[in-house]
Design an enzyme around this catalytic site. Structure first.
Site, PDB file in Angstrom:
ATOM      1  N   CYS A  15       0.828  -1.211   0.000  1.00  0.00           N
ATOM      2  CA  CYS A  15       0.000   0.000   0.000  1.00  0.00           C
ATOM      3  C   CYS A  15       0.859   1.255   0.000  1.00  0.00           C
ATOM      4  CB  CYS A  15      -0.921   0.028   1.212  1.00  0.00           C
ATOM      5  SG  CYS A  15      -2.059  -1.341   1.246  1.00  0.00           S
TER       6      CYS A  15
ATOM      7  N   CYS B 230      -2.689   9.300   5.846  1.00  0.00           N
ATOM      8  CA  CYS B 230      -1.464   9.214   6.645  1.00  0.00           C
ATOM      9  C   CYS B 230      -1.787   9.442   8.125  1.00  0.00           C
ATOM     10  CB  CYS B 230      -0.442  10.260   6.193  1.00  0.00           C
ATOM     11  SG  CYS B 230       0.102  10.040   4.498  1.00  0.00           S
TER      12      CYS B 230
END
Lengths: 139, 406
Positions: free
Chosen positions: A37, A107
């Site tokens: 990912c 994030c």
């Protein structure tokens, strides 16, 4: 894409990079994300067992600048907090502090997951199940 | 990284305009402002003459007839015109197009659109080295096939397809052969007629000319190819592409083509040495892999994966000094790595770890030395930060780890 000053600062001078001894009973480790990912975060906390205060936090992150900055910021925020306080850190606090653009919100989500995962690991090791929240895996 | 140097190693994205090209263009903005289609006064005649000359320069670069050059706004438009124009013009002959998985989006997205309009498209797979299989191509051609569209050189890896062999197959089967030669023209010898290419897209801004001007080569004899116009208007460019010609841009494109023809061999020889030096320097680092066939690729490109380091993060360590591009686009929740590298069978992790370095006419040996040092430093820094590098160093098999997908 331009990064914010705060992201650049954490990226260039990341705080609390490193590894804690995960075999220690008072160290909790969270490993979230996946290489395919494009980001993996490992966040560790060391807890003072008497007071329940996080005395140290370390991270290592494979990822883009925002992922590194999010984890660096998370370790800074964790130090000195109690476990319960640490659980209140929300990914949107990180987004706001680092001025992350919408495409980088994942994030901050990963950083929140890493915090929760490290706490869960610490609680499991110490047989504290009571308030253990389930970690959102944002599948 | 105290120095203020700024080094451009992203020449596959676009090249700087050669100062000699700029000088040639300047008069056509003010002193010679005519419309090349104005037939009634000297302003128009001068502009038309300049366009004719540039058309010869561009044709000369690819050993074509000037009448085979259709000026467009760039390679994306040329790809659209070639694909859609053939699809419409040859609709009575069939609806099947063959292309590859590693084409530029200008080809892939156009093919997808044609699929929605009744087209059938076969996407050929590529091997680990980025090359297609000629056997796959032969097997894919049916009596409905009207066009084979395969890029000359790949933008991400620089890998050059076996163009002559593909041309021979297309000739034997009697299907048209189109190529997106954007990355090849001006850098390596490209001769569509000899290669058996009937339609070819390319652009000025990848060969030290200005942006906003490109061309479509359309073969005029053996076979005579026609494409249906996608832009209607005054019937410019022999009716295949209407619209007032970008005279200064075309003049610049012509000059860029002339310079490329004269200097291509020397540039390529110099750049391949520099590229090899860059590659050798960076491959001193552990767990570093060059992507794509090293014997069949452009002289100025290398695509390298630095294992256990994420490309975008790595770029951030040196992007104040060095401009490159990464195969990792960490810009969406889905985090898509380069489809070109994934098509070559690279794992997503290695695709996320890739950087493309593309050198150019103005790259110096000093630039390369600086880049090797700065990038190596960046890789080491990022590996110090990387949990998976640490796990790899501890001998943990990363495939055995249960990752939490997100």
């Amino acid at each position: 894409m331009a990064y914010s000053e705060k992201v650049l600062d954490h990226f260039q001078n990341p705080k609390n990079v490193g590894t804690l001894d995960k075999s220690k009973k008072n160290v909790g480790t969270g490993l979230v994300g996946a290489p395919e990912c494009g980001d993996v975060m490992r966040l560790q906390i060391e807890v003072d067992e008497a007071s329940g205060i996080i005395t140290d936090a370390k991270f290592k992150t494979f990822g883009c600048g925002s992922a590194i900055a999010s984890s660096s910021l998370a370790t800074e925020w964790l130090k000195g907090k109690s476990i319960d306080e640490a659980l209140t850190i929300d990914n949107m606090d990180i987004v706001e502090e680092l001025a992350l653009p919408p495409v980088k919100i994942h994030c901050s989500v990963l950083a929140e997951d890493a915090i929760k995962s490290a706490i869960l690991d610490y609680r499991k090791k110490n047989g504290i199940e009571a308030e253990a929240e389930t970690v959102n895996n944002h599948a | 990284m105290e120095t203020k140097r700024l080094i451009y190693l992203d020449n596959n994205a676009t090249t700087p305009v050669d100062p000699r090209v700029v000088d040639t263009m300047l008069p056509y903005f003010y002193d010679k402002p005519g419309n090349a289609a104005s037939r009634s006064h000297p302003f128009g005649w001068i502009a038309e003459e300049a366009v004719d000359y540039a058309r010869e320069q561009v044709a000369n670069l690819i050993s074509a007839d000037p009448k085979e050059i259709i000026f467009t706004s760039g390679a994306t438009e040329s790809d659209n015109l070639g694909l859609k124009g053939v699809f419409e013009m040859y609709a009575s002959k069939g609806n099947h197009i063959i292309t590859t998985r590693t084409e530029h989006k200008a080809v892939l997205d156009t093919c997808q659109k044609l699929e929605k309009s009744g087209g059938q498209v076969t996407y050929l797979e590529v091997g680990p080295d980025g090359l297609i299989s000629l056997e796959d191509l032969k097997a894919a051609i049916t009596d409905k096939t009207i066009l084979v569209c395969i890029m000359w050189a790949n933008n991400e890896t620089g890998v050059i397809q076996p163009m002559k062999e593909i041309g021979d197959i297309c000739a034997a089967k009697g299907v048209l052969f189109m190529s997106d030669a954007t990355q090849a023209v001006g850098k390596i010898p490209v001769n569509p007629r000899e290669t058996g290419v009937h339609i070819m897209a390319f652009t000025s801004h990848k060969m030290y000319g200005p942006k906003g001007v490109g061309a479509l080569y359309v073969s005029r004899k053996n076979p005579r190819v026609k494409v249906t116009a996608q832009m209607d208007g005054g019937g410019h460019e022999r009716g295949m592409r209407s619209g007032t010609l970008n005279v200064p841009g075309i003049v610049g494109f012509g000059k860029a083509a002339e310079i490329a023809k004269a200097e291509m061999a020397a540039d390529a020889a110099r750049l391949s040495k520099l590229r090899d030096k860059l590659e050798a320097g960076l491959c001193q680092l552990e767990e570093t892999y060059v992507n794509g066939n090293k014997d069949h690729r452009m002289p100025h490109v290398t695509n390298i994966s630095f294992k256990h380091v994420e490309g975008e993060g790595l770029m951030m360590t040196f992007n104040k000094n060095i401009a490159v591009s990464s195969g990792s686009a960490c810009t969406s929740a889905s985090l898509e790595p380069s489809y070109v590298l994934v098509s070559m069978g690279l794992g997503d992790d290695l695709a996320h770890s890739s950087i493309r370095f593309s050198l150019g006419r103005f790259t110096t040996e000093e630039d390369v030395d600086f880049a090797v040092e700065a990038v190596s430093k960046g890789v080491n820094h990022m590996r110090d930060l990387s949990p998976i590098w640490e796990m790899y160093k501890e001998g943990i098999d990363l495939n055995s780890v249960v990752w939490s997908a997100h």
